[in-house]
Enzyme design. Structure first.
Site, mmCIF file in Angstrom:
data_model
loop_
_atom_site.group_PDB
_atom_site.id
_atom_site.type_symbol
_atom_site.label_atom_id
_atom_site.label_comp_id
_atom_site.label_asym_id
_atom_site.label_seq_id
_atom_site.Cartn_x
_atom_site.Cartn_y
_atom_site.Cartn_z
ATOM 1 C CB CYS A 1 32.451 34.714 47.032
ATOM 2 S SG CYS A 1 34.118 35.203 46.514
ATOM 3 C CG HIS B 1 31.394 38.623 44.963
ATOM 4 N ND1 HIS B 1 31.381 37.616 45.900
ATOM 5 C CD2 HIS B 1 30.117 38.723 44.506
ATOM 6 C CE1 HIS B 1 30.154 37.141 46.014
ATOM 7 N NE2 HIS B 1 29.373 37.791 45.182
ATOM 8 C CG ASP C 1 26.525 36.101 44.197
ATOM 9 O OD1 ASP C 1 27.053 35.105 44.723
ATOM 10 O OD2 ASP C 1 26.934 37.259 44.367
ATOM 11 C CD GLU D 1 35.803 35.468 27.012
ATOM 12 O OE1 GLU D 1 34.937 36.083 26.353
ATOM 13 O OE2 GLU D 1 35.762 34.244 27.213
ATOM 14 C CD GLU E 1 34.217 53.545 34.582
ATOM 15 O OE1 GLU E 1 33.579 54.600 34.784
ATOM 16 O OE2 GLU E 1 34.039 52.502 35.231
ATOM 17 C CD GLU F 1 30.498 55.502 32.999
ATOM 18 O OE1 GLU F 1 31.046 54.945 33.955
ATOM 19 O OE2 GLU F 1 30.919 56.558 32.474
ATOM 20 C CB ILE G 1 50.050 54.319 48.966
ATOM 21 C CG1 ILE G 1 49.419 55.285 49.965
ATOM 22 C CG2 ILE G 1 50.735 53.170 49.703
ATOM 23 C CD1 ILE G 1 48.294 54.664 50.783
ATOM 24 C CG HIS H 1 52.884 47.847 47.178
ATOM 25 N ND1 HIS H 1 53.099 46.577 46.674
ATOM 26 C CD2 HIS H 1 51.672 48.230 46.696
ATOM 27 C CE1 HIS H 1 52.061 46.217 45.937
ATOM 28 N NE2 HIS H 1 51.180 47.202 45.926
ATOM 29 C CB ALA H 2 58.909 46.732 46.933
ATOM 30 C CG ASN I 1 43.115 46.385 49.358
ATOM 31 O OD1 ASN I 1 43.160 46.740 50.535
ATOM 32 N ND2 ASN I 1 41.992 46.369 48.660
ATOM 33 N N PRO J 1 48.526 42.489 47.955
ATOM 34 C CG PRO J 1 48.228 41.732 45.752
ATOM 35 C CD PRO J 1 48.331 42.985 46.581
#
Length: 684
Positions: free
Chosen positions: A273, A334, A357, A436, A446, A451, A477, A479-480, A579, A581
């Site tokens: 993408c 995306h 797109d 930005e 929200e 909305e 969950i 994570h470090a 997720n 990274p």
């Protein structure tokens, strides 16, 4: 045609001064390149004064094969007409000023000046002279007019930018070389238009329609991908790139465009993408349409159009397809583009930024393209407006529903999230290299009244929240910090908010995924029976070692951890996922010396291997608009764990200004390592 003793000697297109006035001198200083709606001058050189009672006329041809003839008036015309005026400088020179309409088709024109007799016969004409016409965002009457100079400097003239990747809570920035003013790029942009199905079917109609930025931008969106035509890029997401380039290899658009051109319009392998968006941004900026790249984090790909992303898992936490065989997906990020234009084809109120797109996801009117769609329409839930508003609305607004599919086919809803999709929508700031946030352009806050009204207008499917009976367990969950090549911990916590001890079965699974949620291999799995005391928490620590994830992690450096909790005596499971990274190393790029046009400059590029394994086949790729074309430098042999290597590149900058040198490093076990250096190039 009659002759008249050779009165015309030559035509001087005054390319240097015209191009400077039209802000196209970075593209070329030899050829005439002008913007529509703005006059340009040329000098007609004659051997003798023009005969009295005779007059000059002008004719234009447009198109690759001169398909369209354009008559130029010799009297003052309106903003919708071609016309010219003349002033005799001295006896042997005539200054001609040509005015183009604000809606004139962009493209390659040829121009001839005619000498007409009093009775209207052509006595003589000059040899055809070529020039190029582009959109003009500086002109008030142009459909792409953008009134602020700071925005034009960024969205038309800036040849480098930043593409945002990573995840909504771990945003990474990646410099990109648009290079819209590099040699041959403008010609390639028009070549792309000439290879579109519409141009090949009816070239005269196609070139006539090129005055409309909606038409041109939609054509470009379809032509950047090669799914339906002789487009530029082929997309691939399965990790098999041996017959081309990994999408993560690219650092700019120019090598891709040149490779497509030099191969005779054969698709370039491969893009994803951000590559599709980067190339589209180059082409649209080059043609004169203000354009910027946009990253939508947690971007929904809704395959059935119900504005809901349904994740289905079996008892082993393996993803399964729906009854139709297709899977809804959430892309970690995306990237698309926005272009600025008026929308005369829509009701009032939808001018401005339009989503385009070029990534081939779904068909639009039978073609893999998307947009232009007004950003205002997405925000206000006007999904009936063209083009592709329902799909884009879903990308930033869909609900996420997770299900467990039991062995007997029975589905159990485990969670419902309203605010996962469409987060931290980002673009590069006009005022420097900061990010930005433009989320408010796409959606109202929200939970706000606006909305809720938008969801109702868009026909949003109301999904009842999950009710887990008397289940008083909560699952989370954490994570470090995860650095690629190191071991790190994932902590799964089960919290018991009730007043009784609870027994439950916990399953935790980690897997390597792509940024668009494709499974690429299981890393680790653990099952445990846990007992959680009342008002207490139980923690399971899962240590992810490089030996677990190193062999299957993708070029997107992303690990997904999924946990399922099934309390004893309760039918409904609890499901959570996160997720993770992996942080990547950076290249150190140092440029020594004073940078001047056409004078040698040396860059030193250093890399330290962070992995506990040896890297082989390392290659550095260096490029920079106005600095150097894409150049490959092989690493000096294998690179051991913790070893540093340095390579150097000597080059001569070709254009002055603020420039950026971009570097990519790829090897057999580690790819997509980036670095850059900013260089101020002086004219002398």
């Amino acid at each position: 045609m009659a002759t008249h003793n050779g009165l015309f000697d030559a035509v001087d297109l005054r390319s240097h001064e015209n191009n400077q006035a039209h802000r196209t001198e970075e593209i070329d200083q030899e050829r005439l390149i002008v913007r529509r709606g703005q006059g340009f001058s040329l000098t007609l050189q004659c051997s003798n004064p023009l005969p009295s009672q005779h007059r000059l006329a002008m004719v234009l041809h447009l198109g690759k094969r001169n398909e369209v003839v354009v008559k130029v008036l010799d009297v003052h015309g309106g903003s919708d007409q071609w016309w010219f005026s003349q002033h005799t400088a001295h006896q042997s020179e005539v200054l001609l000023t040509v005015h183009s309409p604000v809606h004139a088709p962009i493209g390659h024109y040829s121009l001839a000046v005619l000498l007409m007799s009093p009775d209207g016969q052509i006595l003589e004409q000059t040899a055809p002279e070529s020039f190029y016409l582009l959109f003009n965002p500086w002109c008030k009457g142009d459909a792409v007019h953008l009134p602020e100079e700071e925005l034009l400097t960024e969205y038309i003239l800036n040849e480098t930018g930043i593409l945002y990747q990573g995840s909504w809570d771990h945003i990474n920035s990646m410099p990109w070389n648009y290079g819209q003013f590099e040699d041959d790029v403008m010609d390639i942009c028009f070549e792309i238009l000439d290879h579109s199905p519409a141009a090949l079917k009816n070239s005269e109609m196609d070139v006539t329609n090129r005055g409309d930025p909606v038409y041109v931008s939609r054509t470009i969106t379809a032509m950047i991908n090669s799914n339906d035509d002789r487009g530029v890029l082929s997309g691939r997401w399965d990790g098999e790139y041996s017959d081309g380039m990994s999408p993560s290899h690219w650092t700019g658009s120019v090598p891709i465009l040149r490779r497509w051109h030099e191969s005779g319009a054969k698709r370039v392998r491969y893009g994803q993408c951000w590559v599709f968006a980067g190339v589209a941004c180059t082409v649209l900026r080059c043609l004169g349409i203000p354009t910027r790249c946009i990253t939508n984090y947690s971007s929904a790909h809704d395959t059935d159009g119900n504005i809901s992303i349904d994740f289905l898992y079996n008892d082993r936490l393996e993803s399964v397809a729906s009854d139709g065989g297709r899977k809804d997906m959430i892309w970690n990020f995306h990237v698309w583009v926005e272009s600025w234009m008026t929308r005369e084809d829509l009701p009032r109120g939808y001018d401005g930024w339009q989503v385009l797109d070029p990534t081939p996801q779904e068909r639009s009117d039978g073609v893999f393209c998307c947009g232009p769609c007004p950003v205002h329409a997405v925000r206000d839930g006007e999904v009936g407006l063209k083009y592709d508003a329902p799909f884009i609305f879903s990308e930033v607004n869909a609900d996420v529903v997770r299900w467990i599919v039991r062995a007997d086919g029975r589905r159990q809803q485990t969670s419902l999230d309203h605010n996962i999709v469409g987060r931290n929508i980002s673009t590069k700031s006009v005022f420097g290299e900061s990010r930005e946030d433009v989320t408010h352009h796409y959606k109202y806050p929200e939970g706000s009244a606006e909305e809720r009204a938008v969801y109702e207008k868009a026909g949003h499917r109301l999904i009842m929240p999950v009710v887990n009976g008397q289940n008083e367990l909560q699952l989370s969950i954490r994570h470090a910090s995860a650095v690629h090549g190191t071991d790190f911990d994932v902590i799964v916590e089960v919290q018991n908010t009730g007043h009784q001890e609870t027994l439950a079965d916990l399953t935790v699974m980690s897997k390597a995924v792509t940024y668009n949620s494709l499974h690429r291999g299981e890393c680790q799995r653990r099952k445990a029976s846990v007992t959680v005391p009342a008002q207490k928490a139980h923690k399971e620590v899962l240590r992810l070692r490089y030996e677990h994830y190193g062999a299957c992690v993708t070029e997107h450096h992303l690990i997904r951890v999924i946990a399922m909790l099934q309390a004893k005596g309760h039918d409904e499971p609890i499901l959570q996922e996160v997720n993770i990274p992996l942080t990547m190393p950076k290249l150190l790029v140092q440029v020594k010396g004073r940078a001047s046009v056409s004078k040698k400059l040396t860059a030193y590029i250093s890399f330290t291997n962070p992995l506990p394994v040896t890297l082989r086949g390392g290659v550095f790729t260096v490029e920079g608009a106005g600095l150097t074309p894409a150049t490959e430098i092989s690493a000096p042999g294998d690179i051991g764990s913790g070893q540093q290597v340095t390579v150097k590149l000597t080059f001569k900058p070709s254009r002055a200004g603020l420039r950026k040198l971009l570097v990519d490093f790829d090897s057999d076990r580690l790819m997509d390592v980036k670095g850059d250096a900013t260089i101020i190039v002086r004219r002398w």
